[in-house]
Scaffold this motif. Structure first.
Motif, PDB file in Angstrom:
ATOM      1  N   UNK A   1       0.805  -1.211   0.000  1.00 48.13           N
ATOM      2  CA  UNK A   1       0.000   0.000   0.000  1.00 48.13           C
ATOM      3  C   UNK A   1       0.833   1.253   0.000  1.00 48.13           C
ATOM      4  N   UNK A   2       2.047   1.150   0.541  1.00 48.29           N
ATOM      5  CA  UNK A   2       2.934   2.312   0.627  1.00 48.29           C
ATOM      6  C   UNK A   2       3.663   2.566  -0.689  1.00 48.29           C
ATOM      7  N   UNK A   3       4.238   1.501  -1.267  1.00 43.13           N
ATOM      8  CA  UNK A   3       4.994   1.668  -2.507  1.00 43.13           C
ATOM      9  C   UNK A   3       4.641   0.602  -3.533  1.00 43.13           C
ATOM     10  N   UNK A   4       4.675  -0.662  -3.181  1.00 46.07           N
ATOM     11  CA  UNK A   4       4.133  -1.720  -4.032  1.00 46.07           C
ATOM     12  C   UNK A   4       5.126  -2.494  -4.861  1.00 46.07           C
ATOM     13  N   UNK A   5       6.311  -1.959  -5.130  1.00 45.99           N
ATOM     14  CA  UNK A   5       7.253  -2.665  -5.989  1.00 45.99           C
ATOM     15  C   UNK A   5       7.694  -3.964  -5.330  1.00 45.99           C
ATOM     16  N   UNK A   6       7.553  -5.073  -6.079  1.00 47.14           N
ATOM     17  CA  UNK A   6       8.007  -6.393  -5.647  1.00 47.14           C
ATOM     18  C   UNK A   6       7.219  -6.966  -4.474  1.00 47.14           C
ATOM     19  N   UNK A   7       6.010  -6.469  -4.222  1.00 44.53           N
ATOM     20  CA  UNK A   7       5.221  -7.107  -3.179  1.00 44.53           C
ATOM     21  C   UNK A   7       4.893  -8.546  -3.574  1.00 44.53           C
ATOM     22  N   UNK A   8       4.798  -8.809  -4.883  1.00 44.36           N
ATOM     23  CA  UNK A   8       4.563 -10.173  -5.331  1.00 44.36           C
ATOM     24  C   UNK A   8       5.726 -11.089  -4.986  1.00 44.36           C
ATOM     25  N   UNK A   9       6.951 -10.574  -5.071  1.00 48.85           N
ATOM     26  CA  UNK A   9       8.125 -11.360  -4.693  1.00 48.85           C
ATOM     27  C   UNK A   9       8.068 -11.704  -3.212  1.00 48.85           C
ATOM     28  N   UNK A  10       7.709 -10.732  -2.389  1.00 56.61           N
ATOM     29  CA  UNK A  10       7.597 -10.970  -0.954  1.00 56.61           C
ATOM     30  C   UNK A  10       6.522 -11.998  -0.653  1.00 56.61           C
ATOM     31  N   UNK A  11       5.376 -11.880  -1.302  1.00 57.85           N
ATOM     32  CA  UNK A  11       4.284 -12.821  -1.064  1.00 57.85           C
ATOM     33  C   UNK A  11       4.669 -14.234  -1.472  1.00 57.85           C
ATOM     34  N   UNK A  12       5.309 -14.376  -2.616  1.00 61.02           N
ATOM     35  CA  UNK A  12       5.706 -15.698  -3.069  1.00 61.02           C
ATOM     36  C   UNK A  12       6.769 -16.291  -2.148  1.00 61.02           C
ATOM     37  N   UNK A  13       7.663 -15.463  -1.647  1.00 61.34           N
ATOM     38  CA  UNK A  13       8.653 -15.955  -0.706  1.00 61.34           C
ATOM     39  C   UNK A  13       8.023 -16.464   0.575  1.00 61.34           C
ATOM     40  N   UNK A  14       7.057 -15.713   1.088  1.00 60.69           N
ATOM     41  CA  UNK A  14       6.373 -16.111   2.318  1.00 60.69           C
ATOM     42  C   UNK A  14       5.557 -17.388   2.122  1.00 60.69           C
ATOM     43  N   UNK A  15       4.707 -17.394   1.116  1.00 66.86           N
ATOM     44  CA  UNK A  15       3.826 -18.548   0.921  1.00 66.86           C
ATOM     45  C   UNK A  15       4.602 -19.780   0.492  1.00 66.86           C
TER      46      UNK A  15
END
Length: 250
Positions: free
Chosen positions: A152-166
């Motif tokens: 929500x703050x910036x958004x770049x690479x949030x998909x990378x973070x989500x995939x790493x977590x899940x």
């Protein structure tokens, strides 16, 4: 907005939508493009987030087959994404960005490490996941919440973070997790966009161009991403993540 400017932003949006569908980090294409055409940083970030929402939705729709049977997971993690995205959007409009932006490269590189270690972590966490019913427990929910704040703050690479977590905390097919990632990213971008539209200045010409381009890119990117093997998809996630971390740090 001039024609050449619109064409350049639209092309960047197509590329961003495709990358977001496959791994995430498309913001690092559209956001610098807006800056290059003279958009102030906050206006560029706000307009970019609003414009990328249709692309996130189109990517999630394209992964509908992989999402079958995951409704409980989507509801549980979706709540964390909504709360995180709302918090991140409020932070963007109220707090200075220096401290948070300094942490972005570290977050992205940590996510890349999680992706690389996924197979080993899956073996170690197998028994624990079975005890928790395979939902990732509180660590995953909190991780998705924090990722939503960042998204929500910036958004770049949030998909990378989500995939790493899940990928580290759930025992499931990587393509199914990629579908969940697209839904969660759409929720984060969507709730942040609502906040921005309500209380911030938005450049609607840029939003329209980005929305059209990212929608096309999301559908095309999903068609490619769904055909990738887990090993190739994991490699792309790491490659994009490292590139994103370097770009943000610079």
């Amino acid at each position: 907005m001039q024609v050449l400017e619109a064409v350049a932003i639209g092309a960047a949006a197509v590329a961003a939508g495709g990358i977001n569908a496959v791994v995430g980090s498309g913001t690092l294409i559209t956001f610098p493009t807006l800056l290059a055409f003279g958009f102030p940083p906050v206006l560029a970030n706000v307009s970019n987030t609003v414009g990328l929402v249709p692309g996130s939705v189109s990517a999630a729709y394209a992964y509908r087959e992989e999402l079958r049977g995951q409704r409980p997971r989507l509801l549980r993690l979706g709540l964390a994404s909504l709360l995180g995205g709302l918090t991140g959007a409020v932070l963007l409009l109220t707090l200075p960005s220096d401290a948070f932006e300094a942490a972005v490269p570290v977050l992205i590189l940590a996510a890349c490490a999680l992706v690389l270690l996924q197979p080993r972590l899956n073996r170690r966490l197998k028994a624990r996941r079975n005890e928790r019913g395979g939902d990732g427990g509180a660590p995953l929910w909190c991780g998705v919440l924090v990722t939503g704040v960042y998204g929500g703050y910036f958004g770049a690479a949030q998909g990378v973070l989500l995939m790493g977590l899940m990928g580290s905390l759930l025992r499931d097919d990587l393509q199914r997790l990629n579908g969940v990632k697209n839904v969660l990213a759409a929720l984060v971008n969507g709730v942040a966009a609502v906040v921005f539209i309500a209380v911030a200045h938005v450049d609607w010409a840029a939003v329209g161009v980005i929305a059209a381009g990212s929608t096309v890119g999301g559908l095309l990117g999903a068609r490619v991403g769904r055909r990738l093997s887990p090993a190739v998809l994991r490699g792309l996630i790491v490659a994009v993540g490292v590139t994103a971390a370097v770009a943000v740090a610079v």
